[in-house]
Design an enzyme around this catalytic site. Structure first.
Site, mmCIF file in Angstrom:
data_model
loop_
_atom_site.group_PDB
_atom_site.id
_atom_site.type_symbol
_atom_site.label_atom_id
_atom_site.label_comp_id
_atom_site.label_asym_id
_atom_site.label_seq_id
_atom_site.Cartn_x
_atom_site.Cartn_y
_atom_site.Cartn_z
ATOM 1 N N SER A 183 0.325 5.587 8.230
ATOM 2 C CA SER A 183 1.680 6.113 8.413
ATOM 3 C C SER A 183 1.711 7.461 9.126
ATOM 4 O O SER A 183 2.776 7.906 9.557
ATOM 5 C CB SER A 183 2.392 6.249 7.060
ATOM 6 O OG SER A 183 1.793 7.261 6.274
ATOM 7 N N LYS A 221 2.961 13.183 4.283
ATOM 8 C CA LYS A 221 4.065 13.037 5.232
ATOM 9 C C LYS A 221 4.521 14.414 5.718
ATOM 10 O O LYS A 221 4.212 15.446 5.126
ATOM 11 C CB LYS A 221 5.264 12.340 4.562
ATOM 12 C CG LYS A 221 5.015 10.927 4.054
ATOM 13 C CD LYS A 221 4.900 9.926 5.171
ATOM 14 C CE LYS A 221 4.835 8.493 4.640
ATOM 15 N NZ LYS A 221 3.598 8.214 3.902
#
Length: 268
Positions: A183, A221
């Protein structure tokens, strides 16, 4: 971020060079023992390439040392250099004692051996002095797998730690996490990498953070704010932003990445 990988590879190379000299073995002998090419060993020795965990295990078995030696701390390197210097001095002293009893036809041979032993002492002394002058402090940081249980990284027990890593002190790091998933590939963080982080409970816009969910799952993230709402933003268009709710807590801010070598993939 390549600086960390370069430092680790350089330290491992320095340890390996000391072990090679101390054991008087060739590059080819090392290569055969650990099942790699001569060229690979040459790159390990120069610090150009970092050996993987399996190779490090074989190197430790070949040289009869603990694998932790290859963590590459300055103390490990200095200890090996000190052993080499001590051994050279002892050999020189033994020759000095034995020359008095040498037969006349062997005196010149002993003198030549003394000169050679003296040169070895000088080289070992110079290497040790250089290491002592250039050594820098390092930090041991715990590496977690893909979960950080309840509590912050410095509060969990050692049973939750899967490894320890040595980080140069100039790179701020309190803990590390193994990366799983893709990701964050557009941020240069790939599956199999290790990310290093400082312990933080807050973050600024755009920081790459390590957040933990209620069940202990870790996610890495970007920390982004949109329309008065905070999000955990991936760096891969295949993934959607995750609203940052009370289900998550920030435990760290990423400060470095240790890249793992990637296997060759035929693009044809």
């Amino acid at each position: 971020m390549d600086k960390l990988h370069d430092k680790v590879a350089a330290n491992i190379g320095a340890v390996l060079r000391q072990l090679k000299e101390r054991n008087n073995v060739t590059i080819h002998q090392i290569a055969e023992a650990v099942n790699v090419t001569d060229g690979a060993v040459a790159k390990y020795l120069s610090g150009e390439r970092k050996p993987n965990k399996q190779v490090i295990k074989r190197l430790a078995e070949f040289f009869h040392v603990d694998q932790k030696v290859f963590a590459g701390t300055d103390d490990d390197i200095i200890n090996i250099a000190l052993e080499q210097y001590t051994s050279a001095v002892n050999q020189l002293n033994a020759l000095k004692e034995s020359i008095a009893e040498a037969p006349l036809n062997k005196v010149q041979e002993y003198i030549n051996q003394l000169k050679e032993a003296s040169n070895e002492v000088d080289k070992a002394k110079e290497a040790l002095h250089s290491l002592l002058q250039s050594s820098k402090p390092v930090t041991y940081v715990p590496v977690y797998a893909n979960k950080i249980p309840a509590g912050y990284p410095n509060e969990v027990g050692t049973d939750d730690i899967c490894d320890w890593y040595v980080v140069p002190s100039e790179i701020p790091a309190d803990f590390a996490v193994n990366v799983t998933g893709d990701s964050m590939i557009n941020a240069g963080i790939d599956d199999g990498d290790i990310v290093f982080a400082t312990i933080n409970t807050t973050a600024d816009y755009g920081d790459i953070i390590i957040a933990v969910s209620e069940n202990g799952e870790v996610t890495i993230k970007y920390f982004i704010q949109k329309d008065n709402q905070y999000f955990l933003m991936p760096a891969n268009p295949d993934y959607k932003p995750i609203p940052f709710t009370n289900d998550f807590r920030i435990v760290g801010i990423v400060t470095g990445i240790l890249k793992e070598p990637r296997p060759y993939r035929d693009s044809r």
